[in-house]
Design a protein around this motif. Structure first.
Motif, mmCIF file in Angstrom:
data_model
loop_
_atom_site.group_PDB
_atom_site.id
_atom_site.type_symbol
_atom_site.label_atom_id
_atom_site.label_comp_id
_atom_site.label_asym_id
_atom_site.label_seq_id
_atom_site.Cartn_x
_atom_site.Cartn_y
_atom_site.Cartn_z
ATOM 1 N N UNK A 30 -11.194 -22.469 10.099
ATOM 2 C CA UNK A 30 -10.495 -21.300 9.556
ATOM 3 C C UNK A 30 -11.525 -20.557 8.721
ATOM 4 N N UNK A 31 -12.018 -19.431 9.246
ATOM 5 C CA UNK A 31 -13.019 -18.693 8.473
ATOM 6 C C UNK A 31 -12.793 -17.192 8.608
ATOM 7 N N UNK A 32 -13.318 -16.470 7.639
ATOM 8 C CA UNK A 32 -13.013 -15.049 7.480
ATOM 9 C C UNK A 32 -13.384 -14.214 8.690
ATOM 10 N N UNK A 33 -14.485 -14.554 9.346
ATOM 11 C CA UNK A 33 -14.959 -13.712 10.445
ATOM 12 C C UNK A 33 -14.236 -13.975 11.762
ATOM 13 N N UNK A 34 -13.913 -15.228 12.029
ATOM 14 C CA UNK A 34 -13.423 -15.562 13.373
ATOM 15 C C UNK A 34 -11.913 -15.720 13.482
ATOM 16 N N UNK A 35 -11.191 -15.833 12.358
ATOM 17 C CA UNK A 35 -9.745 -16.053 12.470
ATOM 18 C C UNK A 35 -9.054 -14.805 13.021
ATOM 19 N N UNK A 36 -7.964 -15.020 13.735
ATOM 20 C CA UNK A 36 -7.154 -13.908 14.230
ATOM 21 C C UNK A 36 -6.205 -13.456 13.127
ATOM 22 N N UNK A 37 -5.965 -12.150 13.033
ATOM 23 C CA UNK A 37 -5.030 -11.605 12.051
ATOM 24 C C UNK A 37 -3.978 -10.792 12.791
ATOM 25 N N UNK A 38 -2.735 -11.213 12.662
ATOM 26 C CA UNK A 38 -1.617 -10.532 13.330
ATOM 27 C C UNK A 38 -0.714 -9.919 12.268
ATOM 28 N N UNK A 39 -0.341 -8.660 12.442
ATOM 29 C CA UNK A 39 0.544 -7.980 11.494
ATOM 30 C C UNK A 39 1.876 -7.644 12.141
ATOM 31 N N UNK A 40 2.950 -7.974 11.433
ATOM 32 C CA UNK A 40 4.292 -7.598 11.865
ATOM 33 C C UNK A 40 5.041 -7.008 10.671
ATOM 34 N N UNK A 41 4.409 -6.017 10.045
ATOM 35 C CA UNK A 41 4.983 -5.371 8.864
ATOM 36 C C UNK A 41 5.714 -4.101 9.301
ATOM 37 N N UNK A 42 6.935 -3.938 8.823
ATOM 38 C CA UNK A 42 7.740 -2.769 9.217
ATOM 39 C C UNK A 42 8.328 -2.112 7.981
ATOM 40 N N UNK A 43 9.130 -1.074 8.171
ATOM 41 C CA UNK A 43 9.631 -0.293 7.040
ATOM 42 C C UNK A 43 10.743 -1.016 6.298
ATOM 43 N N UNK A 44 10.876 -0.679 5.004
ATOM 44 C CA UNK A 44 11.894 -1.298 4.174
ATOM 45 C C UNK A 44 13.291 -0.852 4.573
ATOM 46 N N UNK A 45 14.260 -1.742 4.423
ATOM 47 C CA UNK A 45 15.660 -1.430 4.699
ATOM 48 C C UNK A 45 16.151 -0.292 3.810
ATOM 49 N N UNK A 46 16.778 0.698 4.423
ATOM 50 C CA UNK A 46 17.328 1.818 3.652
ATOM 51 C C UNK A 46 18.489 1.356 2.776
ATOM 52 N N UNK A 47 19.170 0.286 3.190
ATOM 53 C CA UNK A 47 20.279 -0.242 2.391
ATOM 54 C C UNK A 47 19.778 -0.775 1.050
ATOM 55 N N UNK A 48 18.626 -1.448 1.080
ATOM 56 C CA UNK A 48 18.040 -1.949 -0.161
ATOM 57 C C UNK A 48 17.502 -0.793 -0.984
ATOM 58 N N UNK A 49 16.828 0.132 -0.306
ATOM 59 C CA UNK A 49 16.169 1.241 -1.015
ATOM 60 C C UNK A 49 17.154 2.093 -1.798
ATOM 61 N N UNK A 50 18.341 2.331 -1.235
ATOM 62 C CA UNK A 50 19.307 3.187 -1.923
ATOM 63 C C UNK A 50 19.850 2.537 -3.197
ATOM 64 N N UNK A 51 19.747 1.208 -3.273
ATOM 65 C CA UNK A 51 20.187 0.522 -4.480
ATOM 66 C C UNK A 51 19.132 0.500 -5.562
ATOM 67 N N UNK A 52 17.885 0.719 -5.176
ATOM 68 C CA UNK A 52 16.782 0.632 -6.130
ATOM 69 C C UNK A 52 16.446 1.997 -6.716
ATOM 70 N N UNK A 53 16.305 3.004 -5.867
ATOM 71 C CA UNK A 53 15.867 4.319 -6.328
ATOM 72 C C UNK A 53 17.057 5.166 -6.780
ATOM 73 N N UNK A 54 16.880 5.845 -7.898
ATOM 74 C CA UNK A 54 17.925 6.685 -8.484
ATOM 75 C C UNK A 54 17.334 8.049 -8.849
ATOM 76 N N UNK A 55 18.208 9.063 -8.997
ATOM 77 C CA UNK A 55 17.743 10.372 -9.448
ATOM 78 C C UNK A 55 17.164 10.274 -10.849
ATOM 79 N N UNK A 56 17.830 9.529 -11.726
ATOM 80 C CA UNK A 56 17.314 9.255 -13.067
ATOM 81 C C UNK A 56 16.507 7.968 -12.990
ATOM 82 N N UNK A 57 15.177 8.054 -13.180
ATOM 83 C CA UNK A 57 14.325 6.886 -12.973
ATOM 84 C C UNK A 57 14.665 5.737 -13.918
#
Length: 427
Positions: free
Chosen positions: A84-111
């Motif tokens: 397992x080393x920095x140069x030869x290891x494989x890197x796979x990404x499965x990152x996607x967008x945040x759920x809008x259901x969660x986001x609407x509970x976090x962000x508000x007009x009044x910060x």
């Protein structure tokens, strides 16, 4: 009657900690481009493979591959022998967008009304055992591995060391909770292969005893040095060989070392991991705030030991509860419930307040991802960002115009509420 208590730590090369560091390096990279990024990154590592998954809402772009490899190289996985080393290891990404259901509970007009990113309870703890108000068992466990990593990276002594390692410290306490003596130390460290196993075991144990531990003890305050009697038990690589280690020896996952990250089993834990989560996730930010409250309470002389719990409902700004347990060590004639009520009056615990108090929208998190999130020295340092703001400033580096800002690392370790607590409680 005396009793024993044990805590463990793991090195930056432990597979779970490799994952924590990659997840937090990704978080830092997103925050360096967009301080409003919402990030929940998980990482898995195994033989020759890194998998990054999770949810992100950001205006920035991050090369997942580059970030992961830089972290792995910095840790020291740079040889093919490690599988397992920095140069030869494989890197796979499965990152996607945040759920809008969660986001609407976090962000508000009044910060100021920003809601908590999830429900749950978070704990903070502090005691007088060490100068940084941490328990001795977990602090010593961290110190052993930090010194071991320093020796490995110096490359002059113990040149057989590899990145993966674990430590464990057992302390004997008097019945009243006073530390009496170190009972047992366990150190397991990955190493290069030796021609003879018996020679290997003897050499490593000798070096741990004669090189590593004297350096650790030297850095301890006198009160802790006195706990090292001649009769403590030392176990070094008790299973024998430890050549196969790191992600090749065990798969790693983000968030699997939550007790190492906190208080080594002292106090309590709400169950939520830290790494890879932006500060809107109260699993992380509120745990930092609870530690800050606990540390300032003990430093102010309000009590000798304290556990602080704060709890939230998803999307709701105000905590649903604040609990304090001083374990009978309070120096005021008030119940723990009355103490909690007064603390709540002087230290705001809404997510917005916590984020502002510790400047948590900055790229400060990779530093937290190994050797514990608590008990560290708070400091200011310059970081590079990719945006202009009232706090950032331009500099020319290698002929290129870049932006930087001064940020606070480990702000939750500052003793900036001691005077307010003393005044509130007439101490």
């Amino acid at each position: 009657m005396s009793y024993l208590f044990t805590s463990e730590s793991v090195s930056e090369g432990h597979p779970d900690k490799v994952c924590d560091q990659i997840s937090d390096a990704l978080l830092d990279s997103f925050l360096a481009q967009d301080p409003e990024s919402k990030v929940a990154c998980e990482t898995l590592v195994t033989t020759g493979l890194v998998v990054c998954a999770g949810e992100v809402k950001t205006n920035g772009y991050v090369s997942i591959d580059d970030v992961a490899r830089k972290v792995i190289e910095k840790i020291g996985y740079t040889k093919s022998d490690y599988q397992f080393d920095a140069k030869s290891c494989a890197v796979i990404s499965s990152i996607h967008s945040q759920s809008s259901d969660i986001n609407q509970g976090v962000e508000r007009q009044e910060k100021e009304e920003q809601g908590a990113g999830d429900q749950g309870m978070m704990f903070g703890y502090a005691c007088r055992e060490m100068q940084n108000f941490m328990p001795i068992t977990i602090e010593l466990s961290h110190m052993i591995l930090q010194e071991l990593a320093a020796i490995r990276k110096e490359g002059k002594l113990m040149t057989y060391l590899r990145p993966d390692a674990k430590s464990q410290v057992t302390l004997q306490y008097a019945n009243d909770g006073t530390p009496e003596r170190i009972d047992t130390i366990v150190v397991s460290t990955q190493h290069d292969d030796f021609a003879e196993e018996k020679v290997m075991q003897d050499k490593i144990k000798e070096d741990i005893k004669n090189i590593l531990l004297p350096r650790v003890i030297k850095d301890c305050p006198d009160s802790v040095k006195s706990l090292f009697k001649d009769d403590y038990k030392l176990y070094v690589n008790p299973t024998g060989k430890f050549v196969i280690g790191g992600p090749h020896g065990d798969s790693g996952l983000t968030g699997r070392k939550i007790i190492v990250d906190t208080y080594g089993g002292h106090g309590a834990h709400g169950g939520g991991a830290f790494s890879g989560k932006d500060p809107s996730k109260v699993d992380r930010s509120a745990a930092y705030a609870a530690r800050h409250v606990a540390k300032n309470m003990v430093a102010a002389g309000l009590c000798d030991k304290v556990l602080v719990q704060v709890a939230y409902a998803i999307g709701v700004a105000e905590p649903v509860g604040l609990f304090v347990n001083t374990y009978g060590t309070a120096k005021v004639q008030l119940s723990d419930g009355e103490i909690a009520a007064k603390i709540k009056e002087i230290i705001p615990m809404r997510p917005y307040d916590i984020i502002e108090r510790f400047q948590l929208k900055n790229p400060i998190y990779e530093k937290t991802a190994s050797y514990g999130h608590f008990g560290r020295d708070s400091y200011e340092a310059e970081v590079e960002v990719s945006y202009q703001s009232k706090d950032s400033y331009p500099k020319v580096v290698d002929g290129q115009r870049k932006y930087f800002k001064k940020v606070v690392f480990f702000g939750w370790e500052r003793l900036d509420y001691v005077d307010k607590i003393k005044q509130k409680f007439n101490l």
